[in-house]
Design a protein around this motif. Structure first.
Motif, PDB file in Angstrom:
ATOM      1  N   SER A   1      28.124  45.359  37.068  1.00  0.00           N
ATOM      2  CA  SER A   1      27.809  44.632  36.081  1.00  0.00           C
ATOM      3  C   SER A   1      28.546  44.570  35.039  1.00  0.00           C
ATOM      4  O   SER A   1      28.097  42.926  34.634  1.00  0.00           O
ATOM      5  CB  SER A   1      26.634  45.029  35.252  1.00  0.00           C
ATOM      6  OG  SER A   1      26.959  46.370  35.458  1.00  0.00           O
ATOM      7  N   TRP A   2      29.972  44.876  35.375  1.00  0.00           N
ATOM      8  CA  TRP A   2      30.736  44.217  34.527  1.00  0.00           C
ATOM      9  C   TRP A   2      31.712  44.035  34.541  1.00  0.00           C
ATOM     10  O   TRP A   2      32.942  43.430  34.196  1.00  0.00           O
ATOM     11  CB  TRP A   2      31.342  45.651  33.652  1.00  0.00           C
ATOM     12  CG  TRP A   2      30.217  47.005  32.984  1.00  0.00           C
ATOM     13  CD1 TRP A   2      29.841  47.599  33.129  1.00  0.00           C
ATOM     14  CD2 TRP A   2      29.877  46.956  32.063  1.00  0.00           C
ATOM     15  NE1 TRP A   2      29.029  48.426  32.328  1.00  0.00           N
ATOM     16  CE2 TRP A   2      29.108  47.529  31.616  1.00  0.00           C
ATOM     17  CE3 TRP A   2      30.444  45.807  30.634  1.00  0.00           C
ATOM     18  CZ2 TRP A   2      28.149  47.522  30.523  1.00  0.00           C
ATOM     19  CZ3 TRP A   2      29.470  45.779  29.490  1.00  0.00           C
ATOM     20  CH2 TRP A   2      28.588  46.828  29.585  1.00  0.00           C
ATOM     21  N   LEU A   3      32.190  43.697  36.002  1.00  0.00           N
ATOM     22  CA  LEU A   3      32.819  42.558  36.616  1.00  0.00           C
ATOM     23  C   LEU A   3      33.900  42.245  35.936  1.00  0.00           C
ATOM     24  O   LEU A   3      35.066  41.102  35.663  1.00  0.00           O
ATOM     25  CB  LEU A   3      32.323  42.679  38.219  1.00  0.00           C
ATOM     26  CG  LEU A   3      34.135  42.353  39.243  1.00  0.00           C
ATOM     27  CD1 LEU A   3      34.992  43.499  38.917  1.00  0.00           C
ATOM     28  CD2 LEU A   3      33.485  42.022  40.161  1.00  0.00           C
ATOM     29  N   GLU A   4      32.380  40.859  35.398  1.00  0.00           N
ATOM     30  CA  GLU A   4      32.562  39.331  34.548  1.00  0.00           C
ATOM     31  C   GLU A   4      33.505  39.707  33.187  1.00  0.00           C
ATOM     32  O   GLU A   4      34.377  38.685  33.265  1.00  0.00           O
ATOM     33  CB  GLU A   4      32.183  38.320  34.355  1.00  0.00           C
ATOM     34  CG  GLU A   4      31.429  38.204  36.012  1.00  0.00           C
ATOM     35  CD  GLU A   4      30.241  36.912  35.667  1.00  0.00           C
ATOM     36  OE1 GLU A   4      29.789  36.918  35.135  1.00  0.00           O
ATOM     37  OE2 GLU A   4      29.807  36.415  37.654  1.00  0.00           O
ATOM     38  N   GLU A   5      34.013  40.850  32.657  1.00  0.00           N
ATOM     39  CA  GLU A   5      33.691  40.972  31.887  1.00  0.00           C
ATOM     40  C   GLU A   5      35.349  41.497  31.163  1.00  0.00           C
ATOM     41  O   GLU A   5      35.860  41.951  30.199  1.00  0.00           O
ATOM     42  CB  GLU A   5      33.241  42.077  30.875  1.00  0.00           C
ATOM     43  CG  GLU A   5      31.221  41.395  31.030  1.00  0.00           C
ATOM     44  CD  GLU A   5      31.130  40.421  30.483  1.00  0.00           C
ATOM     45  OE1 GLU A   5      31.377  39.515  29.409  1.00  0.00           O
ATOM     46  OE2 GLU A   5      30.108  40.065  31.819  1.00  0.00           O
ATOM     47  N   VAL A   6      35.654  42.263  31.830  1.00  0.00           N
ATOM     48  CA  VAL A   6      37.202  42.734  32.199  1.00  0.00           C
ATOM     49  C   VAL A   6      38.659  41.547  32.837  1.00  0.00           C
ATOM     50  O   VAL A   6      38.283  40.863  33.303  1.00  0.00           O
ATOM     51  CB  VAL A   6      37.488  43.228  33.562  1.00  0.00           C
ATOM     52  CG1 VAL A   6      38.510  44.378  33.588  1.00  0.00           C
ATOM     53  CG2 VAL A   6      36.259  44.628  33.816  1.00  0.00           C
ATOM     54  N   ASP A   7      39.200  41.289  31.623  1.00  0.00           N
ATOM     55  CA  ASP A   7      40.294  40.173  31.818  1.00  0.00           C
ATOM     56  C   ASP A   7      41.050  41.121  30.624  1.00  0.00           C
ATOM     57  O   ASP A   7      40.701  41.674  29.669  1.00  0.00           O
ATOM     58  CB  ASP A   7      39.962  39.288  32.378  1.00  0.00           C
ATOM     59  CG  ASP A   7      39.384  38.407  31.394  1.00  0.00           C
ATOM     60  OD1 ASP A   7      40.129  38.266  30.048  1.00  0.00           O
ATOM     61  OD2 ASP A   7      38.598  38.237  31.468  1.00  0.00           O
TER      62      ASP A   7
END
Length: 399
Positions: free
Chosen positions: A154-160
Motif C-alpha cells: 500500500s506504500w509503493l506509490e509514495e516512495v521516491d
C-alpha cells in the motif's frame, strides 16, 4: 563506514560553520529524543489521512547569558541507501564522534536523522518475498517475481526521492528553522541535491561524502560503481603485496583473494565443510559476503591494515565474516531506486551484465542483479525530477 563518519564530522564543522564563532564553554545541556513527523500519506488525496515518520534529533538546550542558544538551522544527516534507518544510524554516529566535535555541532545546529516512507515504522513496504537472484539465466525471472510480490504494498506509490525531499521541507517547517544543511553520504547526495533543486532558498551548507551521481541511467550507475569498487580492491591488494603491515596474502594478496573467491559458494552452505573459509558460520560464507566485507573498509587507506588483518583471520578460520546488519531495508531500496530511474530495457540489461562482469570480474557477479527488478516494476512515474546540466544556482558544496 562509521569510522569515516567520525573523521569527516570534523570536516562538517569546518565547512558549515565559522570556527571563530564557537564558544569557549561547551553546551551545558542537550536533548536527544526520538520524535515523529506527521505527513500526508497521499500528497494528492488528503482524504487518505496521514502517517508519522520517525526522526532522531540532538539539540543544545542550554541557556547562556539569560538566552537559549539559537542554532543555525537544521543539519540533516543522510547515511545513504536508499532504505537506511537514519534515526538509529545517527545514534551510532553520535556515540563515536569526539565530545568536542559533538558539542561544536549541536552548538550551531539542530542535528537530525529522518526515516523516510518505506523505512519508518508503520510504512514498511513488506514485499511478498525477498529478492534472491540466482544465476544470470534466472535473473530476469527472479527479478520479475520479486517486483510482482511488491506490487500489493500500500506504500509503493509514495516512495521516491522527490517525496523524501518534500518531507524534509515539512520537517523544516515543523522545527521552525529557515534552512536545512546536509551531511550526505552516497545516495544521501541525491536527497540533498533534490532538496536543493526544489527549495534553494532554504538550503544551507552541503557536504557530500562519496556522492552517488544521480545523472546517469540506472545501468550506467551500477557499471560505474562496479568499476570503481574493482579499482579500489586492486589498489588494496597491490598495497598488501608491497607492505609488511598487511597480514593478508603473504606477498600474493591478489592470488590469495582470487583463490578464496573461487572456493566460496554462490549460496550459504548449510554446514562447515572443513575448508577453513568460514562455511556454515552464522553469518554465512559466500563469494558475495567476501567482496562486501572487503568493500566496507576499502574507502580509506588508513583502514587497509585493519582490512588485511580481518581477511587474514577469517581465511585462517580464526574469525567469522562480520554481520551485514539490518539498518537498510531492501524493499525500500529497490522501490526508491526503481521510482527514481527510468526502467532499463531488456537489451540494456543484457549488455550491462556482459560489460560489468568483464570490467569488474570480482564485483560484477555481486552487482549484476541490482537493476533487474526495475525492468518489471509496477509503478509508473511521470513526475521524476529533471536534473540540471550543472549545479549553478545551488549552494556551495564540499564534495
Amino acid at each position: 563506514y562509521v569510522d569515516r563518519f567520525a573523521l569527516l564530522s570534523v570536516v562538517i564543522v569546518a565547512a558549515c560553520s565559522d570556527l571563530d564563532d564557537f564558544p569557549d564553554d561547551p553546551p551545558a545541556a542537550f536533548s536527544s529524543r526520538l520524535e515523529t513527523l506527521n505527513v500526508p500519506r497521499d500528497e494528492d488525496d488528503p482524504s487518505r489521512g496521514s502517517v508519522d515518520l520517525d526522526y532522531r534529533v540532538y539539540q543544545d538546550v542550554s541557556v547562556r547569558d539569560g538566552e537559549r542558544q539559537a542554532p543555525r538551522g537544521i543539519l540533516l544527516f543522510h547515511f545513504g541507501g536508499p532504505g537506511t534507518q537514519n534515526a538509529i544510524t545517527l545514534q551510532t554516529f553520535i556515540s563515536l564522534v569526539s565530545d568536542a566535535t559533538f558539542e561544536a555541532l549541536i552548538d550551531n545546529y539542530v542535528v537530525v536523522g529522518l526515516d523516510e516512507i518505506g523505512v519508518s515504522a508503520g510504512t514498511r513496504l513488506e514485499c511478498g518475498q525477498d529478492y534472491t537472484p540466482g544465476e544470470t539465466a534466472e535473473l530476469r525471472d527472479d527479478a520479475r517475481d520479486y517486483a510482482e510480490s511488491c506490487a500489493g504494498s500500500s506504500w509503493l506509490e509514495e516512495v521516491d526521492t522527490s517525496r523524501l525531499a518534500r518531507d524534509v521541507e515539512r520537517l523544516r517547517l515543523e522545527l521552525g528553522y529557515d534552512s536545512v544543511s546536509f551531511f550526505a553520504i552516497s545516495y544521501g547526495a541525491q536527497v540533498a541535491l533534490t532538496y536543493g533543486a526544489l527549495y534553494p532558498e532554504h538550503t544551507g551548507q552541503v557536504v557530500l561524502d562519496s556522492p552517488l551521481d544521480p545523472s546517469p541511467s540506472l545501468v550506467e550507475r551500477y557499471f560505474a560503481q562496479g568499476v570503481g569498487f574493482e579499482a579500489g580492491l586492486e589498489r588494496f591488494l597491490a598495497w598488501c603485496d608491497e607492505n609488511e603491515s598487511c597480514a593478508f596474502g603473504d606477498g600474493d594478496a591478489v592470488g590469495e583473494f582470487d583463490r578464496w573467491l573461487e572456493e566460496l559458494p554462490d549460496e550459504v552452505p548449510n554446514e562447515d565443510d572443513g575448508s577453513g573459509n568460514g562455511g556454515g558460520t552464522a553469518n554465512g560464507a559466500t563469494d558475495e559476503v567476501l567482496v562486501r566485507t572487503a568493500l566496507n573498509l576499502l574507502f580509506r587507506e588508513e583502514s587497509w591494515p585493519s582490512l588485511g588483518a580481518q581477511l587474514s583471520a577469517i581465511r585462517a578460520g580464526d574469525a567469522e565474516f562480520p554481520s551485514a546488519g539490518d539498518t537498510l531495508d531492501a524493499d525500500a531500496f529497490y522501490a526508491t531506486t526503481c521510482a527514481d530511474y527510468q526502467a532499463p530495457s531488456a537489451s540494456e540489461l543484457d549488455d550491462f551484465v556482459e560489460d560489468l562482469e568483464s570490467a569488474s570480474p570480482r564485483f560484477g557477479p555481486v552487482l549484476r542483479a541490482e537493476p533487474f527488478p526495475c525492468e518489471s516494476w509496477t509503478v509508473e512515474r511521470d513526475d521524476r525530477l529533471a536534473w540540471p546540466d550543472s549545479l549553478e544556482g545551488q549552494p556551495a558544496m564540499l564534495i
